[in-house]
Design an enzyme around this catalytic site. Structure first.
Site, PDB file in Angstrom:
ATOM      1  N   GLU A   1       0.822  -1.210   0.000  1.00  0.00           N
ATOM      2  CA  GLU A   1       0.000   0.000   0.000  1.00  0.00           C
ATOM      3  C   GLU A   1       0.859   1.264   0.000  1.00  0.00           C
ATOM      4  OE1 GLU A   1      -0.196  -2.676   1.903  1.00  0.00           O
ATOM      5  OE2 GLU A   1      -2.175  -2.965   2.779  1.00  0.00           O
TER       6      GLU A   1
ATOM      7  N   CYS B   1      -2.529  -3.684   6.918  1.00  0.00           N
ATOM      8  CA  CYS B   1      -2.038  -3.504   8.286  1.00  0.00           C
ATOM      9  C   CYS B   1      -2.485  -2.143   8.811  1.00  0.00           C
ATOM     10  CB  CYS B   1      -0.512  -3.650   8.334  1.00  0.00           C
ATOM     11  SG  CYS B   1       0.386  -2.202   7.756  1.00  0.00           S
TER      12      CYS B   1
ATOM     13  N   CYS C   1      -1.043   0.935   7.139  1.00  0.00           N
ATOM     14  CA  CYS C   1      -1.547   1.126   5.778  1.00  0.00           C
ATOM     15  C   CYS C   1      -2.991   1.601   5.758  1.00  0.00           C
ATOM     16  CB  CYS C   1      -1.339  -0.142   4.969  1.00  0.00           C
ATOM     17  SG  CYS C   1       0.417  -0.364   4.623  1.00  0.00           S
TER      18      CYS C   1
END
Ligand code: THU
Length: 139
Positions: A61, A92, A95
Protein backbone atom coordinates in the site's frame (compact mmCIF):
# COMPACT_ATOMS: atom_id res chain seq x y z
CA UNK A 1 -19.68 8.03 -3.40
CA UNK A 2 -19.21 4.94 -5.55
CA UNK A 3 -21.28 1.80 -5.06
CA UNK A 4 -19.85 -1.68 -4.78
CA UNK A 5 -21.22 -2.78 -8.13
CA UNK A 6 -19.65 0.14 -10.01
CA UNK A 7 -16.15 -1.11 -9.27
CA UNK A 8 -14.57 -3.58 -11.74
CA UNK A 9 -13.43 -5.85 -8.91
CA UNK A 10 -12.27 -8.68 -11.14
CA UNK A 11 -9.86 -6.52 -13.11
CA UNK A 12 -8.70 -4.63 -10.02
CA UNK A 13 -7.94 -7.93 -8.27
CA UNK A 14 -6.21 -9.26 -11.39
CA UNK A 15 -4.00 -6.18 -11.45
CA UNK A 16 -3.16 -6.64 -7.76
CA UNK A 17 -2.32 -10.29 -8.41
CA UNK A 18 -0.06 -9.25 -11.28
CA UNK A 19 1.63 -6.69 -9.03
CA UNK A 20 2.69 -9.42 -6.58
CA UNK A 21 5.26 -10.43 -9.21
CA UNK A 22 7.00 -7.10 -8.64
CA UNK A 23 7.31 -7.66 -4.88
CA UNK A 24 10.68 -7.84 -3.16
CA UNK A 25 10.02 -10.10 -0.19
CA UNK A 26 13.09 -12.30 0.39
CA UNK A 27 12.67 -12.25 4.19
CA UNK A 28 9.01 -13.08 4.83
CA UNK A 29 8.43 -14.73 1.47
CA UNK A 30 4.96 -13.13 1.57
CA UNK A 31 4.57 -11.31 -1.70
CA UNK A 32 1.86 -8.63 -1.71
CA UNK A 33 0.41 -6.66 -4.60
CA UNK A 34 -2.01 -3.75 -4.47
CA UNK A 35 -4.08 -2.06 -7.15
CA UNK A 36 -6.30 0.98 -6.85
CA UNK A 37 -8.82 2.92 -8.89
CA UNK A 38 -9.01 6.71 -8.65
CA UNK A 39 -12.11 8.88 -8.89
CA UNK A 40 -10.91 10.14 -12.29
CA UNK A 41 -10.52 6.62 -13.64
CA UNK A 42 -6.78 6.10 -13.30
CA UNK A 43 -5.21 2.97 -11.93
CA UNK A 44 -2.38 2.83 -9.46
CA UNK A 45 -0.47 -0.11 -8.10
CA UNK A 46 2.23 -1.22 -5.73
CA UNK A 47 4.08 -4.16 -4.24
CA UNK A 48 5.80 -4.73 -0.91
CA UNK A 49 9.50 -3.97 -0.64
CA UNK A 50 11.32 -5.58 2.27
CA UNK A 51 14.65 -4.66 3.80
CA UNK A 52 17.39 -6.53 5.67
CA UNK A 53 16.57 -4.20 8.56
CA UNK A 54 13.14 -5.82 8.87
CA UNK A 55 11.33 -2.84 10.37
CA UNK A 56 11.99 -0.72 7.30
CA UNK A 57 9.76 -2.89 5.12
CA UNK A 58 7.43 -0.95 2.83
CA UNK A 59 4.02 -2.53 2.40
CA UNK A 60 2.37 -2.81 -0.99
CA UNK A 61 0.00 0.00 0.00
CA UNK A 62 2.96 2.35 0.63
CA UNK A 63 4.10 1.65 -2.88
CA UNK A 64 0.55 2.20 -4.23
CA UNK A 65 0.25 5.55 -2.45
CA UNK A 66 3.65 6.55 -3.85
CA UNK A 67 2.41 5.68 -7.33
CA UNK A 68 -0.70 7.80 -6.75
CA UNK A 69 1.30 10.83 -5.64
CA UNK A 70 3.87 10.33 -8.39
CA UNK A 71 0.99 10.43 -10.92
CA UNK A 72 -0.09 13.80 -9.55
CA UNK A 73 -2.38 12.66 -6.72
CA UNK A 74 -6.15 12.28 -6.65
CA UNK A 75 -8.69 10.35 -4.62
CA UNK A 76 -8.75 6.58 -4.28
CA UNK A 77 -12.18 4.99 -4.84
CA UNK A 78 -11.31 1.32 -4.44
CA UNK A 79 -8.31 -0.88 -3.68
CA UNK A 80 -7.52 -4.55 -3.89
CA UNK A 81 -4.62 -5.90 -1.87
CA UNK A 82 -3.68 -9.52 -2.39
CA UNK A 83 -0.95 -11.89 -1.27
CA UNK A 84 0.96 -14.33 -3.46
CA UNK A 85 -1.86 -16.89 -3.14
CA UNK A 86 -4.07 -14.44 -5.03
CA UNK A 87 -6.43 -13.82 -2.11
CA UNK A 88 -7.08 -10.49 -0.38
CA UNK A 89 -4.90 -9.73 2.62
CA UNK A 90 -5.99 -7.38 5.40
CA UNK A 91 -4.24 -4.01 5.23
CA UNK A 92 -2.04 -3.50 8.29
CA UNK A 93 -2.76 -0.68 10.71
CA UNK A 94 -0.22 1.73 9.27
CA UNK A 95 -1.55 1.13 5.78
CA UNK A 96 -5.13 1.77 6.85
CA UNK A 97 -3.95 5.19 7.95
CA UNK A 98 -2.02 5.73 4.71
CA UNK A 99 -5.05 4.79 2.63
CA UNK A 100 -7.32 6.99 4.75
CA UNK A 101 -5.34 10.07 3.74
CA UNK A 102 -6.10 9.44 0.05
CA UNK A 103 -9.49 7.73 0.13
CA UNK A 104 -11.17 8.58 3.42
CA UNK A 105 -13.98 6.64 5.08
CA UNK A 106 -15.68 5.82 1.76
CA UNK A 107 -12.73 4.01 0.19
CA UNK A 108 -13.79 0.51 -0.81
CA UNK A 109 -11.43 -2.31 0.17
CA UNK A 110 -11.65 -5.64 -1.62
CA UNK A 111 -12.61 -8.60 0.59
CA UNK A 112 -12.59 -11.30 -2.10
CA UNK A 113 -14.96 -12.86 -4.58
CA UNK A 114 -17.54 -14.07 -2.06
CA UNK A 115 -17.54 -11.24 0.46
CA UNK A 116 -18.73 -7.69 -0.19
CA UNK A 117 -16.02 -5.04 -0.17
CA UNK A 118 -15.73 -3.02 3.01
CA UNK A 119 -15.47 0.72 3.49
CA UNK A 120 -12.26 1.96 5.06
CA UNK A 121 -14.33 3.71 7.73
CA UNK A 122 -15.29 0.24 8.96
CA UNK A 123 -11.66 -0.92 9.04
CA UNK A 124 -10.36 2.26 10.70
CA UNK A 125 -13.20 3.84 12.67
CA UNK A 126 -12.71 7.30 14.11
CA UNK A 127 -9.58 7.90 12.07
CA UNK A 128 -7.26 10.82 12.56
CA UNK A 129 -6.93 12.69 9.28
CA UNK A 130 -5.88 15.91 7.58
CA UNK A 131 -9.09 17.75 8.59
CA UNK A 132 -8.12 17.32 12.21
CA UNK A 133 -4.87 19.20 11.67
CA UNK A 134 -6.68 22.26 10.41
CA UNK A 135 -8.88 22.58 13.46
CA UNK A 136 -6.48 21.59 16.22
CA UNK A 137 -3.53 23.88 15.66
CA UNK A 138 -2.67 26.20 18.53
CA UNK A 139 -2.57 29.21 16.23
N1 THU B 1 2.36 -6.48 3.94
C1 THU B 1 1.88 -5.61 3.02
O1 THU B 1 2.50 -5.39 1.97
N2 THU B 1 0.70 -4.97 3.29
C2 THU B 1 -0.03 -5.18 4.42
O2 THU B 1 -0.98 -4.45 4.65
C3 THU B 1 0.29 -6.30 5.30
C4 THU B 1 1.69 -6.79 5.19
C5 THU B 1 3.65 -7.12 3.67
C6 THU B 1 4.77 -6.58 4.52
C7 THU B 1 5.75 -7.75 4.53
O3 THU B 1 6.61 -7.60 3.40
C8 THU B 1 4.89 -8.97 4.33
O4 THU B 1 3.60 -8.50 3.94
C9 THU B 1 4.75 -9.82 5.57
O5 THU B 1 4.34 -9.05 6.66
Amino acid sequence: MSTLSEIPWESLRAQARQATSKSYAPYSNVTVGAAGLTSDGRSVEGANVENASYGLTLCAECSLVSDLVRQGGGRLLAVSIVAGDGQPIAPCGRCRQLLFEHGGNELLVDAGERTPARRLGELLPGAFGPDELGTRKNS
